[in-house]
Design a protein around this motif. Structure first.
Motif, PDB file in Angstrom:
ATOM      1  N   LEU A   5       0.822  -1.212   0.000  1.00 20.85           N
ATOM      2  CA  LEU A   5       0.000   0.000   0.000  1.00 20.85           C
ATOM      3  C   LEU A   5       0.857   1.263   0.000  1.00 20.85           C
ATOM      4  CD1 LEU A   5      -2.729  -1.225   2.481  1.00 20.85           C
ATOM      5  CD2 LEU A   5      -3.057  -0.708   0.054  1.00 20.85           C
ATOM      6  N   ARG A   6       2.006   1.221   0.651  1.00 17.14           N
ATOM      7  CA  ARG A   6       2.917   2.377   0.608  1.00 17.14           C
ATOM      8  C   ARG A   6       3.426   2.606  -0.821  1.00 17.14           C
ATOM      9  NH1 ARG A   6       4.750   0.228   5.683  1.00 17.14           N
ATOM     10  NH2 ARG A   6       4.132   1.627   7.348  1.00 17.14           N
ATOM     11  N   CYS A   7       3.727   1.541  -1.519  1.00 11.39           N
ATOM     12  CA  CYS A   7       4.152   1.668  -2.928  1.00 11.39           C
ATOM     13  C   CYS A   7       3.001   2.177  -3.786  1.00 11.39           C
ATOM     14  CB  CYS A   7       4.656   0.326  -3.448  1.00 11.39           C
ATOM     15  SG  CYS A   7       6.191  -0.215  -2.668  1.00 11.39           S
ATOM     16  N   PHE A   8       1.810   1.656  -3.552  1.00  4.20           N
ATOM     17  CA  PHE A   8       0.610   2.107  -4.275  1.00  4.20           C
ATOM     18  C   PHE A   8       0.388   3.597  -4.041  1.00  4.20           C
ATOM     19  CE2 PHE A   8      -4.095   2.600  -4.419  1.00  4.20           C
ATOM     20  CZ  PHE A   8      -4.324   2.160  -5.715  1.00  4.20           C
ATOM     21  N   ASN A   9       0.755   4.076  -2.863  1.00  6.28           N
ATOM     22  CA  ASN A   9       0.603   5.470  -2.483  1.00  6.28           C
ATOM     23  C   ASN A   9       1.487   6.396  -3.329  1.00  6.28           C
ATOM     24  OD1 ASN A   9      -0.301   7.637  -0.844  1.00  6.28           O
ATOM     25  ND2 ASN A   9       1.477   7.446   0.458  1.00  6.28           N
ATOM     26  N   GLU A  10       2.549   5.878  -3.921  1.00  8.63           N
ATOM     27  CA  GLU A  10       3.474   6.704  -4.706  1.00  8.63           C
ATOM     28  C   GLU A  10       3.052   6.863  -6.163  1.00  8.63           C
ATOM     29  OE1 GLU A  10       5.691   8.357  -3.070  1.00  8.63           O
ATOM     30  OE2 GLU A  10       5.133   7.266  -1.250  1.00  8.63           O
ATOM     31  N   VAL A  11       2.133   6.057  -6.629  1.00  6.78           N
ATOM     32  CA  VAL A  11       1.728   6.099  -8.039  1.00  6.78           C
ATOM     33  C   VAL A  11       1.199   7.463  -8.470  1.00  6.78           C
ATOM     34  CG1 VAL A  11       0.130   5.098  -9.734  1.00  6.78           C
ATOM     35  CG2 VAL A  11       1.364   3.609  -8.147  1.00  6.78           C
ATOM     36  N   PRO A  12       0.312   8.123  -7.699  1.00  5.61           N
ATOM     37  CA  PRO A  12      -0.184   9.413  -8.187  1.00  5.61           C
ATOM     38  C   PRO A  12       0.902  10.483  -8.301  1.00  5.61           C
ATOM     39  CG  PRO A  12      -1.070   8.970  -6.002  1.00  5.61           C
ATOM     40  CD  PRO A  12      -0.359   7.735  -6.454  1.00  5.61           C
ATOM     41  N   VAL A  13       1.963  10.379  -7.521  1.00  4.27           N
ATOM     42  CA  VAL A  13       3.068  11.334  -7.636  1.00  4.27           C
ATOM     43  C   VAL A  13       3.705  11.204  -9.015  1.00  4.27           C
ATOM     44  CG1 VAL A  13       5.332  11.999  -6.719  1.00  4.27           C
ATOM     45  CG2 VAL A  13       3.494  11.307  -5.165  1.00  4.27           C
ATOM     46  N   LEU A  14       3.941   9.970  -9.438  1.00  2.00           N
ATOM     47  CA  LEU A  14       4.533   9.732 -10.752  1.00  2.00           C
ATOM     48  C   LEU A  14       3.599  10.172 -11.880  1.00  2.00           C
ATOM     49  CD1 LEU A  14       6.036   6.197 -10.045  1.00  2.00           C
ATOM     50  CD2 LEU A  14       7.218   8.407 -10.018  1.00  2.00           C
ATOM     51  N   LEU A  15       2.297   9.923 -11.707  1.00  2.00           N
ATOM     52  CA  LEU A  15       1.332  10.332 -12.729  1.00  2.00           C
ATOM     53  C   LEU A  15       1.234  11.852 -12.838  1.00  2.00           C
ATOM     54  CD1 LEU A  15      -1.489   7.712 -12.048  1.00  2.00           C
ATOM     55  CD2 LEU A  15       0.109   7.754 -13.969  1.00  2.00           C
ATOM     56  N   LEU A  16       1.242  12.530 -11.699  1.00  2.00           N
ATOM     57  CA  LEU A  16       1.194  13.995 -11.722  1.00  2.00           C
ATOM     58  C   LEU A  16       2.459  14.557 -12.362  1.00  2.00           C
ATOM     59  CD1 LEU A  16      -0.208  16.643 -10.973  1.00  2.00           C
ATOM     60  CD2 LEU A  16       0.927  16.512  -8.758  1.00  2.00           C
ATOM     61  N   LEU A  17       3.599  13.997 -12.023  1.00  2.00           N
ATOM     62  CA  LEU A  17       4.854  14.442 -12.614  1.00  2.00           C
ATOM     63  C   LEU A  17       4.814  14.283 -14.135  1.00  2.00           C
ATOM     64  CD1 LEU A  17       7.777  15.436 -12.203  1.00  2.00           C
ATOM     65  CD2 LEU A  17       8.435  13.031 -11.977  1.00  2.00           C
ATOM     66  N   ALA A  18       4.342  13.134 -14.602  1.00  2.00           N
ATOM     67  CA  ALA A  18       4.252  12.897 -16.042  1.00  2.00           C
ATOM     68  C   ALA A  18       3.309  13.894 -16.708  1.00  2.00           C
ATOM     69  CB  ALA A  18       3.781  11.460 -16.303  1.00  2.00           C
ATOM     70  N   ALA A  19       2.147  14.130 -16.117  1.00  2.00           N
ATOM     71  CA  ALA A  19       1.163  15.043 -16.720  1.00  2.00           C
ATOM     72  C   ALA A  19       1.703  16.471 -16.773  1.00  2.00           C
ATOM     73  CB  ALA A  19      -0.142  14.997 -15.931  1.00  2.00           C
ATOM     74  N   VAL A  20       2.325  16.919 -15.697  1.00  2.00           N
ATOM     75  CA  VAL A  20       2.846  18.294 -15.662  1.00  2.00           C
ATOM     76  C   VAL A  20       3.993  18.449 -16.660  1.00  2.00           C
ATOM     77  CG1 VAL A  20       4.070  19.971 -14.226  1.00  2.00           C
ATOM     78  CG2 VAL A  20       2.064  18.791 -13.332  1.00  2.00           C
ATOM     79  N   LEU A  21       4.914  17.494 -16.694  1.00  2.00           N
ATOM     80  CA  LEU A  21       6.023  17.584 -17.647  1.00  2.00           C
ATOM     81  C   LEU A  21       5.515  17.596 -19.083  1.00  2.00           C
ATOM     82  CD1 LEU A  21       8.742  15.299 -16.019  1.00  2.00           C
ATOM     83  CD2 LEU A  21       8.738  17.787 -16.223  1.00  2.00           C
ATOM     84  N   LEU A  22       4.544  16.764 -19.384  1.00  2.00           N
ATOM     85  CA  LEU A  22       3.997  16.745 -20.741  1.00  2.00           C
ATOM     86  C   LEU A  22       3.323  18.059 -21.097  1.00  2.00           C
ATOM     87  CD1 LEU A  22       2.643  13.101 -20.797  1.00  2.00           C
ATOM     88  CD2 LEU A  22       4.442  14.022 -22.274  1.00  2.00           C
ATOM     89  N   ALA A  23       2.577  18.633 -20.158  1.00  2.00           N
ATOM     90  CA  ALA A  23       1.848  19.866 -20.437  1.00  2.00           C
ATOM     91  C   ALA A  23       2.768  21.078 -20.518  1.00  2.00           C
ATOM     92  CB  ALA A  23       0.782  20.093 -19.364  1.00  2.00           C
ATOM     93  N   VAL A  24       3.816  21.095 -19.728  1.00  2.00           N
ATOM     94  CA  VAL A  24       4.691  22.273 -19.690  1.00  2.00           C
ATOM     95  C   VAL A  24       5.811  22.179 -20.724  1.00  2.00           C
ATOM     96  CG1 VAL A  24       6.303  23.577 -18.241  1.00  2.00           C
ATOM     97  CG2 VAL A  24       4.148  22.758 -17.282  1.00  2.00           C
ATOM     98  N   VAL A  25       6.508  21.038 -20.770  1.00  2.00           N
ATOM     99  CA  VAL A  25       7.664  20.877 -21.650  1.00  2.00           C
ATOM    100  C   VAL A  25       7.234  20.589 -23.087  1.00  2.00           C
ATOM    101  CG1 VAL A  25       9.780  19.552 -22.011  1.00  2.00           C
ATOM    102  CG2 VAL A  25       9.084  20.157 -19.708  1.00  2.00           C
ATOM    103  N   LYS A  26       6.123  19.867 -23.263  1.00  2.00           N
ATOM    104  CA  LYS A  26       5.624  19.472 -24.582  1.00  2.00           C
ATOM    105  C   LYS A  26       6.744  18.847 -25.425  1.00  2.00           C
ATOM    106  CE  LYS A  26       2.115  23.078 -24.729  1.00  2.00           C
ATOM    107  NZ  LYS A  26       2.079  23.478 -23.362  1.00  2.00           N
ATOM    108  N   PRO A  27       7.272  17.712 -24.947  1.00  2.00           N
ATOM    109  CA  PRO A  27       8.478  17.147 -25.565  1.00  2.00           C
ATOM    110  C   PRO A  27       8.303  16.625 -26.988  1.00  2.00           C
ATOM    111  CG  PRO A  27       7.588  15.632 -23.949  1.00  2.00           C
ATOM    112  CD  PRO A  27       6.783  16.893 -23.856  1.00  2.00           C
ATOM    113  N   PHE A  28       7.101  16.331 -27.407  1.00  2.00           N
ATOM    114  CA  PHE A  28       6.906  15.832 -28.783  1.00  2.00           C
ATOM    115  C   PHE A  28       5.558  16.185 -29.288  1.00  2.00           C
ATOM    116  CE2 PHE A  28       6.473  12.546 -25.611  1.00  2.00           C
ATOM    117  CZ  PHE A  28       5.289  11.924 -25.896  1.00  2.00           C
TER     118      PHE A  28
END
Length: 142
Positions: free
Chosen positions: A119-142
């Motif tokens: 459950l502690r590992c499951f708790n970290e998933v939204p952090v990774l998803l938020l990081l991915a969404a923000v990087l995609l929206a701000v950096v627009k790498p492709f």
């Protein structure tokens, strides 16, 4: 359009705040001693209320995002592959949100076999998803 963007960001941030805290309640539920009925009931009540509130926040977050995408054409056209990737991340967030609901039902009825460590590992998933969404929206790498 800027008002819609601002509201979208506020609702997404609030939605994620709930997704950050809800699995932490799950960890606490898994750690409750077998005889602690009142503590378990309190944590289940907190989790149910937070899931309900988080679900309510997700609706305007998704609706405003769709409005920006479809109504204003943000991320449409050539050179906007970042938007396809971001939409894939959004689908993963929706799936994670649903998984939280399923996990809460299993924790409530006692059928969950998940360890506090899992459950502690499951708790970290939204952090990774938020990081991915923000990087995609701000950096627009492709």
């Amino acid at each position: 359009m800027l008002w819609i963007k601002a509201l979208h960001i506020v609702f997404v941030a609030s939605w994620f705040a709930g997704l950050f805290y809800l699995p932490r309640i799950f960890v606490n539920l898994a750690l409750v001693a077998p005889g602690s009925v009142a503590e378990r009931a309190r944590l289940l009540l907190m989790a149910r209320k937070l899931l309900r509130f988080t679900t309510l926040l997700s609706v305007p977050a998704l609706a405003l995002g769709a409005w920006l995408w479809l109504g204003y054409g943000i991320g449409r056209g050539p050179g906007n592959g970042w938007m396809h990737a971001k939409l894939a991340v959004v689908l993963l967030v929706i799936g994670y949100h649903h998984a939280c609901g399923v996990l809460l039902r299993k924790l409530a009825d006692g059928s969950s076999r998940r360890s506090p460590r899992w459950l502690r590992c499951f708790n970290e998933v939204p952090v990774l998803l938020l990081l991915a969404a923000v990087l995609l929206a701000v950096v627009k790498p492709f």
